[in-house]
Design an enzyme around this catalytic site. Sequence first.
Site, PDB file in Angstrom:
ATOM      1  N   SER A  81       2.952   7.505   0.970  1.00 14.49           N
ATOM      2  CA  SER A  81       2.301   6.210   0.777  1.00 14.49           C
ATOM      3  C   SER A  81       3.066   5.249  -0.128  1.00 14.49           C
ATOM      4  O   SER A  81       2.606   4.120  -0.343  1.00 14.49           O
ATOM      5  CB  SER A  81       0.881   6.408   0.234  1.00 14.49           C
ATOM      6  OG  SER A  81       0.055   6.973   1.220  1.00 14.49           O
ATOM      7  N   LYS A  84       3.594   1.908   1.359  1.00 17.48           N
ATOM      8  CA  LYS A  84       2.679   0.773   1.220  1.00 17.48           C
ATOM      9  C   LYS A  84       3.205  -0.272   0.241  1.00 17.48           C
ATOM     10  O   LYS A  84       2.761  -1.426   0.264  1.00 17.48           O
ATOM     11  CB  LYS A  84       1.298   1.269   0.771  1.00 17.48           C
ATOM     12  CG  LYS A  84       0.591   2.154   1.793  1.00 17.48           C
ATOM     13  CD  LYS A  84      -0.786   2.574   1.287  1.00 17.48           C
ATOM     14  CE  LYS A  84      -1.548   3.409   2.310  1.00 17.48           C
ATOM     15  NZ  LYS A  84      -1.084   4.787   2.383  1.00 17.48           N
ATOM     16  N   SER A 325      -5.058   3.595  -1.770  1.00 15.59           N
ATOM     17  CA  SER A 325      -4.095   4.003  -0.739  1.00 15.59           C
ATOM     18  C   SER A 325      -4.735   3.971   0.644  1.00 15.59           C
ATOM     19  O   SER A 325      -4.659   4.932   1.411  1.00 15.59           O
ATOM     20  CB  SER A 325      -3.525   5.393  -1.031  1.00 15.59           C
ATOM     21  OG  SER A 325      -2.293   5.589  -0.361  1.00 15.59           O
TER      22      SER A 325
END
Length: 535
Positions: A81, A84, A325
């Site tokens: 993640s 992101k 997240s």
Amino acid sequence: MRKRTLISSAVAVTAAGAITIAGTVVAQAQETGDEALAAAIDAILTDKRLTDSQIGVTVADANTGEVLYERGGAKRAIPGSNDKLTTTAAALEQLGGDFTYSTEVAGDRPADGVVAGDLYLRGFGDPTILEADYDRMAEDLAAQGVSTIDGDLVADDTAFDAVRSGTEWGWADLQYTYAAEVSALTVASGNDYNAGSVRVFVKPGAAAGDPAQISMAPANDYVEIVNNATTGTATSVVVDRDPHDNVIRISGTVKAGTTGTYATRSVIEPTQLAADVFADSLAEAGITLNGDLRFGEATPQGLETLASHQSMTLTELTGVVLKPSNASVAEALFKTLGYEATGKGTFASGKAATYAGIEPYGVDTGPIRQVDGSGISRHNMMTSNMLTDLLVGAKKADWFGTWYDSLPIACQDGTLASRMCGTPAAANVRAKTGSMTSVSALSGYVTDADGRELVFGIVVNDFLWSTVKDIEDKIAVAVASHSTATTEAEISTFSSEVDTPDFAELEAEAEEAAFPAEGEMPASLECTWYEPAIC
């Protein structure tokens, strides 16, 4: 800095590390500053869980980019993640903080309460739209006197392509919210904005042995529930969606006298779920739909916009992505970047637009690969050097304050809510986590003991243990406790304040991570993805 003693006479070093000069024992000066930090991080990285693993660690000055520490910084690895970070940075750069999503209802102007043709429900990718928002649009139609739709309800999701899942998304993940299908027309299951999903509530019956009581949000007829759960003396419920259809099977027991439990599962073809929800909204508003539901057709030119919904701004949405997240929102942003740049939202156009959004801030996209917006794909490849380059470069952007404020804060919120508490990193580190089986990452900002702002990037792959999060935390604490005068021993003392898991328990958890039980999410994912969250 390294403290040095100029020695011009006969010198010997004792086994204890002291220096003997002409019969006099003088204590050897310890390394301080950057050298001490490097030694402390090197020592942390000797943890046996990292044996034969791939490690990238970079620490740099947040304002100048000067590198204080690097180990494997140019090695590509799966970032999880941390992906992101690039998606949200590019979105703020390319779309602007005031950007909002629109969802529209279009058709011919009503006459005597009748829309004479088809009614089009047109989505542009809003991952935050809720059942209540569809209800409001239906109520707006009713307030205009609409009572009948003489044609079909047509769901227009053509702003994005029909590829619902990213490259190399794992089959075992597809029923969970973090791997939900991506559509330009969708619906979220609640205020945590898991798009393309339904939340299944399992409550006890009146007495032991009674069937569990089941409800869904959003309420719909699209998903079939097979309920084999009963009321019992403990809560142990399994919720599984069939791999190839929208049948959710519930088994186990829910404890009598409690409020029950819940689980959220993605659906196949979320466009059809959204259309089903809006059809119900029309009926509840007293509007009769004479036709059927159709999907995947573009809205014709010349129709009137009869009702619409605007999402929150991208400034607000950035925190929805980064702190918990949220994968479905990140994927929507990725394709939205492509749509706004090219007129078609695809994974490929999203990649190109993301690269274009981060390259102005000193990021070399040549050595990396990003194929989705959230980091679920194992085809994503980034380096700790590239991540710290982005963290340094982003400080020059006019959107930096929004991005920085949206990052999880150690021991306070998001995916870092329970990490690094009681250390110099608590309420200091702002960083993005990354978590998948054998993948872990942590990259962000920290102020050291001298008040100097630093950035760090940590990406670890190929470990066999269930977690290496405490190792990441020790590095972050080491950076937080760094100063020109702090010694390695002092830095190590601060880092030791991070709790280290029991190795026997970790070995058992590693087996569970590789072979999760039926209906259980894999171990070692983002703490906010579990229900309830385990942060």
